[in-house]
Design a protein around this motif. Structure first.
Motif, PDB file in Angstrom:
ATOM      1  N   VAL A  65       8.392 131.816 -21.530  1.00  0.00           N
ATOM      2  CA  VAL A  65       9.712 131.221 -21.725  1.00  0.00           C
ATOM      3  C   VAL A  65      10.578 131.523 -20.503  1.00  0.00           C
ATOM      4  CG1 VAL A  65      11.773 131.131 -23.186  1.00  0.00           C
ATOM      5  CG2 VAL A  65       9.554 131.626 -24.213  1.00  0.00           C
ATOM      6  N   LYS A  66      11.162 130.478 -19.950  1.00  0.00           N
ATOM      7  CA  LYS A  66      12.107 130.632 -18.842  1.00  0.00           C
ATOM      8  C   LYS A  66      13.507 130.493 -19.414  1.00  0.00           C
ATOM      9  CE  LYS A  66       8.871 128.708 -15.594  1.00  0.00           C
ATOM     10  NZ  LYS A  66       8.423 127.488 -14.960  1.00  0.00           N
ATOM     11  N   LEU A  67      14.303 131.522 -19.201  1.00  0.00           N
ATOM     12  CA  LEU A  67      15.663 131.549 -19.732  1.00  0.00           C
ATOM     13  C   LEU A  67      16.659 131.195 -18.638  1.00  0.00           C
ATOM     14  CD1 LEU A  67      15.417 134.883 -21.727  1.00  0.00           C
ATOM     15  CD2 LEU A  67      15.211 132.566 -22.631  1.00  0.00           C
ATOM     16  N   GLY A  68      17.622 130.372 -18.984  1.00  0.00           N
ATOM     17  CA  GLY A  68      18.685 130.026 -18.055  1.00  0.00           C
ATOM     18  C   GLY A  68      19.646 131.185 -17.869  1.00  0.00           C
ATOM     19  N   MET A  69      20.598 130.985 -17.003  1.00  0.00           N
ATOM     20  CA  MET A  69      21.560 132.024 -16.640  1.00  0.00           C
ATOM     21  C   MET A  69      22.280 132.609 -17.856  1.00  0.00           C
ATOM     22  SD  MET A  69      22.661 133.408 -13.765  1.00  0.00           S
ATOM     23  CE  MET A  69      22.579 132.196 -12.467  1.00  0.00           C
ATOM     24  N   MET A  70      22.692 131.762 -18.773  1.00  0.00           N
ATOM     25  CA  MET A  70      23.452 132.237 -19.935  1.00  0.00           C
ATOM     26  C   MET A  70      22.603 133.068 -20.903  1.00  0.00           C
ATOM     27  SD  MET A  70      26.514 131.232 -19.385  1.00  0.00           S
ATOM     28  CE  MET A  70      27.360 131.309 -20.945  1.00  0.00           C
ATOM     29  N   LEU A  71      21.299 132.783 -20.984  1.00  0.00           N
ATOM     30  CA  LEU A  71      20.433 133.501 -21.919  1.00  0.00           C
ATOM     31  C   LEU A  71      19.710 134.690 -21.291  1.00  0.00           C
ATOM     32  CD1 LEU A  71      18.871 130.543 -23.937  1.00  0.00           C
ATOM     33  CD2 LEU A  71      20.736 132.057 -24.599  1.00  0.00           C
ATOM     34  N   THR A  72      19.780 134.828 -19.976  1.00  0.00           N
ATOM     35  CA  THR A  72      19.086 135.929 -19.297  1.00  0.00           C
ATOM     36  C   THR A  72      19.453 137.303 -19.858  1.00  0.00           C
ATOM     37  OG1 THR A  72      18.682 134.670 -17.282  1.00  0.00           O
ATOM     38  CG2 THR A  72      18.776 137.060 -17.049  1.00  0.00           C
ATOM     39  N   PRO A  73      20.722 137.587 -20.166  1.00  0.00           N
ATOM     40  CA  PRO A  73      21.042 138.901 -20.726  1.00  0.00           C
ATOM     41  C   PRO A  73      20.366 139.175 -22.078  1.00  0.00           C
ATOM     42  CG  PRO A  73      23.030 137.818 -19.945  1.00  0.00           C
ATOM     43  CD  PRO A  73      21.923 136.803 -19.898  1.00  0.00           C
ATOM     44  N   MET A  74      19.893 138.122 -22.736  1.00  0.00           N
ATOM     45  CA  MET A  74      19.254 138.272 -24.047  1.00  0.00           C
ATOM     46  C   MET A  74      17.726 138.300 -23.943  1.00  0.00           C
ATOM     47  SD  MET A  74      21.763 135.663 -26.060  1.00  0.00           S
ATOM     48  CE  MET A  74      20.915 135.834 -27.597  1.00  0.00           C
ATOM     49  N   ALA A  75      17.183 138.477 -22.753  1.00  0.00           N
ATOM     50  CA  ALA A  75      15.732 138.423 -22.546  1.00  0.00           C
ATOM     51  C   ALA A  75      14.992 139.428 -23.429  1.00  0.00           C
ATOM     52  CB  ALA A  75      15.395 138.652 -21.072  1.00  0.00           C
ATOM     53  N   GLY A  76      15.503 140.633 -23.563  1.00  0.00           N
ATOM     54  CA  GLY A  76      14.855 141.642 -24.407  1.00  0.00           C
ATOM     55  C   GLY A  76      14.789 141.223 -25.863  1.00  0.00           C
ATOM     56  N   MET A  77      15.876 140.656 -26.369  1.00  0.00           N
ATOM     57  CA  MET A  77      15.911 140.193 -27.751  1.00  0.00           C
ATOM     58  C   MET A  77      14.960 139.008 -27.941  1.00  0.00           C
ATOM     59  SD  MET A  77      19.080 138.828 -30.035  1.00  0.00           S
ATOM     60  CE  MET A  77      19.000 137.166 -29.398  1.00  0.00           C
ATOM     61  N   VAL A  78      14.955 138.082 -26.979  1.00  0.00           N
ATOM     62  CA  VAL A  78      14.059 136.931 -27.054  1.00  0.00           C
ATOM     63  C   VAL A  78      12.607 137.399 -27.080  1.00  0.00           C
ATOM     64  CG1 VAL A  78      13.237 134.895 -25.804  1.00  0.00           C
ATOM     65  CG2 VAL A  78      15.690 135.333 -25.990  1.00  0.00           C
ATOM     66  N   LYS A  79      12.266 138.347 -26.220  1.00  0.00           N
ATOM     67  CA  LYS A  79      10.899 138.880 -26.181  1.00  0.00           C
ATOM     68  C   LYS A  79      10.524 139.500 -27.521  1.00  0.00           C
ATOM     69  CE  LYS A  79       7.811 141.941 -23.733  1.00  0.00           C
ATOM     70  NZ  LYS A  79       7.611 142.921 -22.677  1.00  0.00           N
ATOM     71  N   GLY A  80      11.425 140.281 -28.092  1.00  0.00           N
ATOM     72  CA  GLY A  80      11.164 140.904 -29.391  1.00  0.00           C
ATOM     73  C   GLY A  80      10.930 139.885 -30.491  1.00  0.00           C
ATOM     74  N   GLU A  81      11.718 138.823 -30.505  1.00  0.00           N
ATOM     75  CA  GLU A  81      11.563 137.778 -31.517  1.00  0.00           C
ATOM     76  C   GLU A  81      10.229 137.034 -31.356  1.00  0.00           C
ATOM     77  OE1 GLU A  81      13.460 136.966 -34.243  1.00  0.00           O
ATOM     78  OE2 GLU A  81      14.472 138.833 -33.736  1.00  0.00           O
ATOM     79  N   ILE A  82       9.851 136.772 -30.114  1.00  0.00           N
ATOM     80  CA  ILE A  82       8.568 136.099 -29.877  1.00  0.00           C
ATOM     81  C   ILE A  82       7.421 136.993 -30.320  1.00  0.00           C
ATOM     82  CG2 ILE A  82       6.994 135.231 -28.097  1.00  0.00           C
ATOM     83  CD1 ILE A  82       9.554 134.365 -26.551  1.00  0.00           C
ATOM     84  N   GLU A  83       7.496 138.286 -29.992  1.00  0.00           N
ATOM     85  CA  GLU A  83       6.446 139.222 -30.405  1.00  0.00           C
ATOM     86  C   GLU A  83       6.325 139.274 -31.922  1.00  0.00           C
ATOM     87  OE1 GLU A  83       7.715 142.707 -28.256  1.00  0.00           O
ATOM     88  OE2 GLU A  83       6.278 142.291 -26.637  1.00  0.00           O
ATOM     89  N   LYS A  84       7.452 139.298 -32.628  1.00  0.00           N
ATOM     90  CA  LYS A  84       7.416 139.297 -34.097  1.00  0.00           C
ATOM     91  C   LYS A  84       6.764 138.021 -34.622  1.00  0.00           C
ATOM     92  CE  LYS A  84      11.682 140.163 -35.325  1.00  0.00           C
ATOM     93  NZ  LYS A  84      12.890 140.477 -36.101  1.00  0.00           N
ATOM     94  N   SER A  85       7.119 136.890 -34.038  1.00  0.00           N
ATOM     95  CA  SER A  85       6.540 135.616 -34.469  1.00  0.00           C
ATOM     96  C   SER A  85       5.042 135.580 -34.220  1.00  0.00           C
ATOM     97  CB  SER A  85       7.207 134.443 -33.749  1.00  0.00           C
ATOM     98  OG  SER A  85       8.513 134.276 -34.189  1.00  0.00           O
ATOM     99  N   LEU A  86       4.610 136.029 -33.047  1.00  0.00           N
ATOM    100  CA  LEU A  86       3.176 136.046 -32.749  1.00  0.00           C
ATOM    101  C   LEU A  86       2.428 136.957 -33.724  1.00  0.00           C
ATOM    102  CD1 LEU A  86       3.204 136.109 -28.851  1.00  0.00           C
ATOM    103  CD2 LEU A  86       2.341 134.277 -30.312  1.00  0.00           C
ATOM    104  N   ASP A  87       3.000 138.127 -33.994  1.00  0.00           N
ATOM    105  CA  ASP A  87       2.362 139.041 -34.951  1.00  0.00           C
ATOM    106  C   ASP A  87       2.247 138.395 -36.331  1.00  0.00           C
ATOM    107  OD1 ASP A  87       2.149 140.934 -32.944  1.00  0.00           O
ATOM    108  OD2 ASP A  87       3.892 142.095 -33.622  1.00  0.00           O
ATOM    109  N   LYS A  88       3.282 137.682 -36.738  1.00  0.00           N
ATOM    110  CA  LYS A  88       3.293 137.022 -38.052  1.00  0.00           C
ATOM    111  C   LYS A  88       2.286 135.880 -38.122  1.00  0.00           C
ATOM    112  CE  LYS A  88       6.283 134.304 -41.054  1.00  0.00           C
ATOM    113  NZ  LYS A  88       7.638 133.762 -41.238  1.00  0.00           N
ATOM    114  N   TYR A  89       2.296 135.001 -37.129  1.00  0.00           N
ATOM    115  CA  TYR A  89       1.480 133.795 -37.206  1.00  0.00           C
ATOM    116  C   TYR A  89       0.033 133.994 -36.773  1.00  0.00           C
ATOM    117  CZ  TYR A  89       5.573 131.063 -38.346  1.00  0.00           C
ATOM    118  OH  TYR A  89       6.672 130.546 -38.991  1.00  0.00           O
ATOM    119  N   LEU A  90      -0.259 135.040 -36.017  1.00  0.00           N
ATOM    120  CA  LEU A  90      -1.644 135.240 -35.567  1.00  0.00           C
ATOM    121  C   LEU A  90      -2.402 136.291 -36.361  1.00  0.00           C
ATOM    122  CD1 LEU A  90      -1.257 135.016 -31.685  1.00  0.00           C
ATOM    123  CD2 LEU A  90      -1.981 133.232 -33.286  1.00  0.00           C
ATOM    124  N   SER A  91      -1.764 136.904 -37.336  1.00  0.00           N
ATOM    125  CA  SER A  91      -2.482 137.929 -38.117  1.00  0.00           C
ATOM    126  C   SER A  91      -3.112 137.361 -39.357  1.00  0.00           C
ATOM    127  CB  SER A  91      -1.516 139.054 -38.503  1.00  0.00           C
ATOM    128  OG  SER A  91      -0.463 138.569 -39.281  1.00  0.00           O
TER     129      SER A  91
END
Length: 91
Positions: A65-91
């Motif tokens: 995921v490429k985040l624009g300037m406004m969402l860059t400060p939220m990169a850690g939160m975005v990463k965490g949400e993606i990791e949770k989704s991957l864990d949910k959908y791939l298990s």
């Protein structure tokens, strides 16, 4: 700009992983008003301020995921949400 890049191994096979990636994309589209399209085994998504790809292989799924300037400060939160989704959908 920030880029979030996450890879998860799985043992679902490509077709099942692709079906689950579609479910994840459907949720993403609903929640974030993102547009999603398949190109081969890559599911591209785009919304204002972010775009990315879910690459589905026989034994792994990679989300970039490429985040624009406004969402860059939220990169850690975005990463965490993606990791949770991957864990949910791939298990």
């Amino acid at each position: 700009m920030a880029t979030v890049d996450i890879t998860r191994e799985h043992n679902l096979g490509k077709e099942e992983a692709r079906a689950r990636a579609q479910k994840m994309a459907d949720k993403l589209a609903q929640k974030l008003d993102a547009k999603c399209t398949w190109e081969g085994d890559n599911l591209s998504f785009k919304r204002s301020g972010a775009d990315g790809c879910i690459e589905v292989r026989e034994d792994l799924v990679r989300v970039t995921v490429k985040l624009g300037m406004m969402l860059t400060p939220m990169a850690g939160m975005v990463k965490g949400e993606i990791e949770k989704s991957l864990d949910k959908y791939l298990s």
